[in-house]
Design a protein around this motif. Sequence first.
Motif: not given
Length: 103
Positions: A12-13, A16-17, A74, A78, A82
Amino acid sequence: MPKKFYTERDIDALHVQGVTRLDVDTNTVITALAKDRMTKLGMGINAAGAAQTPGAAPASAPSGPSPASNLAGQVKAAVLARLGDQVDAALLDAIIARVLARA
């Protein structure tokens, strides 16, 4: 050489990047949930032999999905990064689609 592990949250991280592909080798372990998440997010895997350091996660140019679906992915990634399991993925998809339809 130590093993590099990727979990669902790592994916996931990375998503997002803007990462769309992971370079992996024999020292890379991707958990089952991480593989599922990669599939849902449309992320791919580069096998050993890539020019990057093994286990590196380079960003590659997006190909195929429309800008709206890319933005939806995206945003979803994100929110999931979270909130994790605190959110219903189907409900999140519906909310994102409604918001993007109004934009």
